[in-house]
Design a protein around this motif. Structure first.
Motif, PDB file in Angstrom:
ATOM      1  N   MET A  98     -10.139 -51.083  20.953  1.00 26.06           N
ATOM      2  CA  MET A  98     -10.173 -50.546  19.554  1.00 26.06           C
ATOM      3  C   MET A  98      -9.441 -51.199  18.832  1.00 26.06           C
ATOM      4  O   MET A  98      -7.986 -51.241  19.087  1.00 26.06           O
ATOM      5  N   SER A  99      -9.681 -51.765  17.642  1.00 21.86           N
ATOM      6  CA  SER A  99      -8.651 -52.530  16.567  1.00 21.86           C
ATOM      7  C   SER A  99      -7.935 -51.486  16.004  1.00 21.86           C
ATOM      8  O   SER A  99      -8.197 -50.427  15.804  1.00 21.86           O
ATOM      9  N   GLY A 100      -6.653 -52.038  15.336  1.00 22.72           N
ATOM     10  CA  GLY A 100      -5.647 -51.100  14.928  1.00 22.72           C
ATOM     11  C   GLY A 100      -6.322 -50.310  13.727  1.00 22.72           C
ATOM     12  O   GLY A 100      -6.022 -49.417  13.295  1.00 22.72           O
ATOM     13  N   MET A 101      -7.230 -51.156  12.987  1.00 23.86           N
ATOM     14  CA  MET A 101      -8.042 -50.620  11.683  1.00 23.86           C
ATOM     15  C   MET A 101      -8.858 -49.135  12.117  1.00 23.86           C
ATOM     16  O   MET A 101      -8.793 -48.470  11.432  1.00 23.86           O
ATOM     17  N   LYS A 102      -9.730 -49.575  13.165  1.00 21.75           N
ATOM     18  CA  LYS A 102     -10.621 -48.402  13.552  1.00 21.75           C
ATOM     19  C   LYS A 102      -9.659 -47.355  14.029  1.00 21.75           C
ATOM     20  O   LYS A 102     -10.076 -46.210  13.962  1.00 21.75           O
ATOM     21  N   LEU A 103      -8.359 -47.539  14.686  1.00 21.90           N
ATOM     22  CA  LEU A 103      -7.695 -46.312  15.057  1.00 21.90           C
ATOM     23  C   LEU A 103      -7.266 -45.449  13.894  1.00 21.90           C
ATOM     24  O   LEU A 103      -7.421 -44.082  13.959  1.00 21.90           O
ATOM     25  N   TRP A 104      -7.352 -46.010  12.719  1.00 17.94           N
ATOM     26  CA  TRP A 104      -6.869 -45.154  11.600  1.00 17.94           C
ATOM     27  C   TRP A 104      -8.163 -44.561  11.008  1.00 17.94           C
ATOM     28  O   TRP A 104      -7.911 -43.671   9.966  1.00 17.94           O
ATOM     29  N   MET A 105      -9.072 -44.573  11.665  1.00 18.57           N
ATOM     30  CA  MET A 105     -10.340 -43.426  11.412  1.00 18.57           C
ATOM     31  C   MET A 105     -10.056 -42.020  11.943  1.00 18.57           C
ATOM     32  O   MET A 105     -10.268 -41.229  11.249  1.00 18.57           O
ATOM     33  N   ASP A 106      -8.958 -42.068  12.884  1.00 14.76           N
ATOM     34  CA  ASP A 106      -8.780 -40.799  13.446  1.00 14.76           C
ATOM     35  C   ASP A 106      -8.015 -39.851  12.528  1.00 14.76           C
ATOM     36  O   ASP A 106      -6.936 -40.169  11.825  1.00 14.76           O
ATOM     37  N   THR A 107      -8.302 -38.586  12.200  1.00 14.23           N
ATOM     38  CA  THR A 107      -7.875 -37.678  11.249  1.00 14.23           C
ATOM     39  C   THR A 107      -6.607 -37.288  11.573  1.00 14.23           C
ATOM     40  O   THR A 107      -5.661 -37.228  10.732  1.00 14.23           O
ATOM     41  N   ARG A 108      -6.225 -37.050  12.767  1.00 11.21           N
ATOM     42  CA  ARG A 108      -4.754 -36.351  13.157  1.00 11.21           C
ATOM     43  C   ARG A 108      -3.824 -37.785  12.882  1.00 11.21           C
ATOM     44  O   ARG A 108      -2.897 -37.342  12.471  1.00 11.21           O
ATOM     45  N   LEU A 109      -4.007 -38.775  13.101  1.00 10.68           N
ATOM     46  CA  LEU A 109      -3.231 -39.960  13.034  1.00 10.68           C
ATOM     47  C   LEU A 109      -2.840 -40.035  11.623  1.00 10.68           C
ATOM     48  O   LEU A 109      -1.858 -40.166  11.143  1.00 10.68           O
ATOM     49  N   ARG A 110      -3.996 -39.962  10.527  1.00  7.39           N
ATOM     50  CA  ARG A 110      -3.890 -40.187   9.352  1.00  7.39           C
ATOM     51  C   ARG A 110      -3.053 -38.966   8.693  1.00  7.39           C
ATOM     52  O   ARG A 110      -2.058 -39.191   7.863  1.00  7.39           O
ATOM     53  N   ALA A 111      -3.309 -37.588   9.231  1.00  3.96           N
ATOM     54  CA  ALA A 111      -2.363 -36.665   8.490  1.00  3.96           C
ATOM     55  C   ALA A 111      -0.956 -36.906   9.117  1.00  3.96           C
ATOM     56  O   ALA A 111      -0.063 -36.616   8.233  1.00  3.96           O
ATOM     57  N   ALA A 112      -0.738 -37.231  10.410  1.00  6.36           N
ATOM     58  CA  ALA A 112       0.563 -37.405  10.579  1.00  6.36           C
ATOM     59  C   ALA A 112       1.217 -38.192   9.819  1.00  6.36           C
ATOM     60  O   ALA A 112       2.422 -38.248   9.565  1.00  6.36           O
ATOM     61  N   TRP A 113       0.642 -39.484   9.559  1.00  7.80           N
ATOM     62  CA  TRP A 113       1.115 -40.445   8.592  1.00  7.80           C
ATOM     63  C   TRP A 113       1.278 -39.771   7.106  1.00  7.80           C
ATOM     64  O   TRP A 113       2.578 -40.022   6.636  1.00  7.80           O
ATOM     65  N   ALA A 114       0.437 -38.954   6.522  1.00 15.31           N
ATOM     66  CA  ALA A 114       0.834 -38.423   5.214  1.00 15.31           C
ATOM     67  C   ALA A 114       1.920 -37.510   5.486  1.00 15.31           C
ATOM     68  O   ALA A 114       2.504 -37.438   4.303  1.00 15.31           O
ATOM     69  N   ARG A 115       2.092 -36.721   6.564  1.00 14.21           N
ATOM     70  CA  ARG A 115       3.426 -35.951   6.571  1.00 14.21           C
ATOM     71  C   ARG A 115       4.620 -36.588   6.842  1.00 14.21           C
ATOM     72  O   ARG A 115       5.810 -36.028   6.667  1.00 14.21           O
ATOM     73  N   GLY A 116       4.613 -37.809   7.393  1.00 17.36           N
ATOM     74  CA  GLY A 116       5.963 -38.777   7.548  1.00 17.36           C
ATOM     75  C   GLY A 116       6.400 -38.044   8.924  1.00 17.36           C
ATOM     76  O   GLY A 116       7.630 -38.130   9.136  1.00 17.36           O
ATOM     77  N   ASP A 117       5.557 -37.822   9.780  1.00 15.83           N
ATOM     78  CA  ASP A 117       5.927 -37.084  11.044  1.00 15.83           C
ATOM     79  C   ASP A 117       5.809 -38.419  11.876  1.00 15.83           C
ATOM     80  O   ASP A 117       4.744 -38.686  12.515  1.00 15.83           O
ATOM     81  N   TRP A 118       6.757 -39.186  12.167  1.00 15.69           N
ATOM     82  CA  TRP A 118       6.795 -40.210  12.636  1.00 15.69           C
ATOM     83  C   TRP A 118       6.701 -40.108  14.333  1.00 15.69           C
ATOM     84  O   TRP A 118       5.976 -40.945  14.935  1.00 15.69           O
ATOM     85  N   ALA A 119       7.142 -39.197  14.752  1.00 13.27           N
ATOM     86  CA  ALA A 119       7.065 -38.715  16.241  1.00 13.27           C
ATOM     87  C   ALA A 119       5.353 -38.675  16.416  1.00 13.27           C
ATOM     88  O   ALA A 119       4.931 -39.122  17.465  1.00 13.27           O
ATOM     89  N   ALA A 120       4.839 -37.747  15.675  1.00 13.11           N
ATOM     90  CA  ALA A 120       3.233 -37.597  16.036  1.00 13.11           C
ATOM     91  C   ALA A 120       2.509 -39.098  15.479  1.00 13.11           C
ATOM     92  O   ALA A 120       1.485 -39.341  16.340  1.00 13.11           O
ATOM     93  N   VAL A 121       3.036 -39.856  14.583  1.00 14.78           N
ATOM     94  CA  VAL A 121       2.415 -40.986  14.227  1.00 14.78           C
ATOM     95  C   VAL A 121       2.737 -41.940  15.483  1.00 14.78           C
ATOM     96  O   VAL A 121       1.338 -42.570  16.180  1.00 14.78           O
ATOM     97  N   PHE A 122       3.628 -42.077  16.262  1.00 10.76           N
ATOM     98  CA  PHE A 122       3.753 -42.936  17.229  1.00 10.76           C
ATOM     99  C   PHE A 122       2.843 -42.331  18.370  1.00 10.76           C
ATOM    100  O   PHE A 122       2.298 -43.052  19.190  1.00 10.76           O
TER     101      PHE A 122
END
Length: 348
Positions: A1-25
Motif C-alpha cells: 500500500m502506498s504512503g498516500m493510501k495509508l493516510w486514508m486510515d482514520t486513526r492515523l489521521r486522528a493521531a497526526w491531528a493530536r500530535g501524538d507521535w508515538a501513535a503516528v509511528f
C-alpha cells in the motif's frame, strides 16, 4: 500500500491531528507492515530514536524533525498544517475567512479537483469511523480538510465550483454535528448556516434538504417540537426532485416531531412514507454520500423509533429486536437502540 493510501486510515489521521507521535509511528508501521528500522529510514532517524518515540521516552518538538516526518511519511497536503496550527483548529466557531473565500467562487481559472476528490473520499471514511474513533479526535483533521477545499474555490468555475461548494458544505455539516454533540449549540448552528448557504449556492437540493433536516433535529433535541416540525416540513418542500433517500430522512424527522407534539396519526403516516422512500434506495450508490447509512436496516430502526415515540411499545420492540444484530459494528448506535428496546419491553 502506498504512503498516500495509508493516510486514508482514520486513526492515523486522528493521531497526526493530536500530535501524538508515538501513535503516528505505531499506526503507520502497522498499516505499512514495516519495521522500526524501515520507518527510521523514511524519516531519516535511527531505529533507537523511533523506538524511544513510540514508547514515549522521546518527544518530537523540533520543526525540522516534524518536516522530515511530514515528507518521509508522505503526509497529505491538507494535513500539513494540522500540527502547527492545532490550537487554532480546535476552536469551535467557524473562521470568518471561510465566507470570504466563497465570495470569489465562479471566477475564471482551474482548481485541483484531484485534491478535492481525495478529501471527499477521506471524509467518507471519517463518517464511517466516527462511531468508534469519536468526532472530537477528528475535529482538527476535518477543519484542515475544509480549509484545503475552500482554498480551491476562488480558482474554480461552473460545475467544478459547485462540486467544491458541496464538499465544503458536507465538511461544515460534519463539524456542526460534532459541535452539537459536545454541547456547543451556537457553534453548531454557525457551521450549519455555512453549510446551508454553500449547498444552496451549489444548487444541490439534496444537501440543502438534509441540512434543514439537521436543524429540525437540533430543535427537537432542545425541547421545541413545534419548531422542529415546521423546519422538517420545510426540508420536505425544498424541491420536487429530491432523491428518495432525502425524502425519507426529511419525512422521518417530521414524523418524530409530529409524535413529540402529540399528533400520532401524522407521525405514523410520515413514518410509513419515510420507510417506503428508503426502500426505493436500498444500495449506497442510490443515496447521497452523507446518507450512506440509510440502508434497509436503518430504515427499519427509524420505523421502530417512531413507534417508540408514539408509545406503540409492541411494534417498537419487534422493530428493535429485528434490527439490533446488524449494528455490531456501530457500538454507540447499538447501545442507544438496546436501551430503547429494554425500556419498551418494560412498558408492554
Amino acid at each position: 500500500m502506498s504512503g498516500m493510501k495509508l493516510w486514508m486510515d482514520t486513526r492515523l489521521r486522528a493521531a497526526w491531528a493530536r500530535g501524538d507521535w508515538a501513535a503516528v509511528f505505531r499506526e503507520y508501521r502497522r498499516l505499512a507492515g514495516i519495521s522500526q528500522l524501515k520507518l527510521g529510514e523514511l524519516v531519516d532517524m535511527p531505529q533507537p530514536h523511533v523506538s524511544a518515540i513510540e514508547n514515549g521516552r522521546r518527544q518530537v518538538t523540533s520543526a525540522e524533525v516534524i518536516s522530515r516526518i511530514t515528507q518521509g511519511l508522505q503526509v497529505p497536503e491538507e494535513l500539513g498544517g494540522v500540527v502547527r496550527n492545532a490550537q487554532s483548529l480546535t476552536e469551535w466557531a467557524p473562521d470568518p475567512e471561510l465566507r470570504n473565500r466563497i465570495v470569489h467562487a465562479h471566477a475564471s481559472g482551474r482548481s485541483d479537483m484531484r485534491t478535492a476528490e481525495w478529501i471527499g473520499r477521506v471524509l467518507a471514511e471519517h463518517r464511517r469511523a466516527e462511531d468508534s474513533v469519536g468526532g472530537r479526535d477528528l475535529w482538527a483533521v476535518v477543519r484542515s480538510q475544509l480549509d484545503a477545499v475552500t482554498l480551491l474555490i476562488p480558482g474554480a468555475s461552473g460545475r467544478v465550483a459547485d462540486r467544491l461548494m458541496v464538499l465544503a458544505g458536507e465538511h461544515a455539516h460534519w463539524l456542526s454535528w460534532v459541535a452539537a454533540e459536545r454541547g456547543r449549540r451556537g457553534a453548531a448552528l454557525a457551521w450549519l448556516d455555512l453549510a446551508q448557504g454553500w449547498a444552496t449556492e451549489a444548487g444541490n437540493d439534496d444537501l440543502t434538504s438534509w441540512i434543514i433536516r439537521v436543524r429540525s433535529r437540533y430543535s427537537l433535541s432542545q425541547g421545541d417540537p413545534v419548531r422542529a416540525l415546521r423546519i422538517a416540513e420545510a426540508a420536505q418542500r425544498v424541491s420536487s426532485s429530491l432523491s428518495p433517500a432525502s425524502v425519507s430522512i426529511a419525512a422521518h424527522s417530521a414524523s418524530m416531531a409530529a409524535a413529540a407534539v402529540g399528533d400520532r396519526d401524522q407521525a405514523r403516516r410520515l413514518a410509513d412514507e419515510a420507510y417506503a422512500q428508503a426502500m426505493r434506495a436500498p444500495d449506497a450508490s442510490d443515496r447521497p454520500d452523507w446518507l450512506y447509512w440509510l440502508d434497509p436496516l436503518r430504515a427499519q430502526l427509524n420505523l421502530a423509533n417512531v413507534a417508540y415515540a408514539v408509545r406503540d411499545w409492541s411494534t417498537a420492540v419487534a422493530g428493535f429486536r429485528g434490527a439490533l444484530a446488524g449494528l455490531s459494528e456501530y457500538p454507540k448506535d447499538q447501545a442507544y437502540y438496546e436501551a430503547r428496546l429494554v425500556d419498551a419491553e418494560q412498558r408492554i
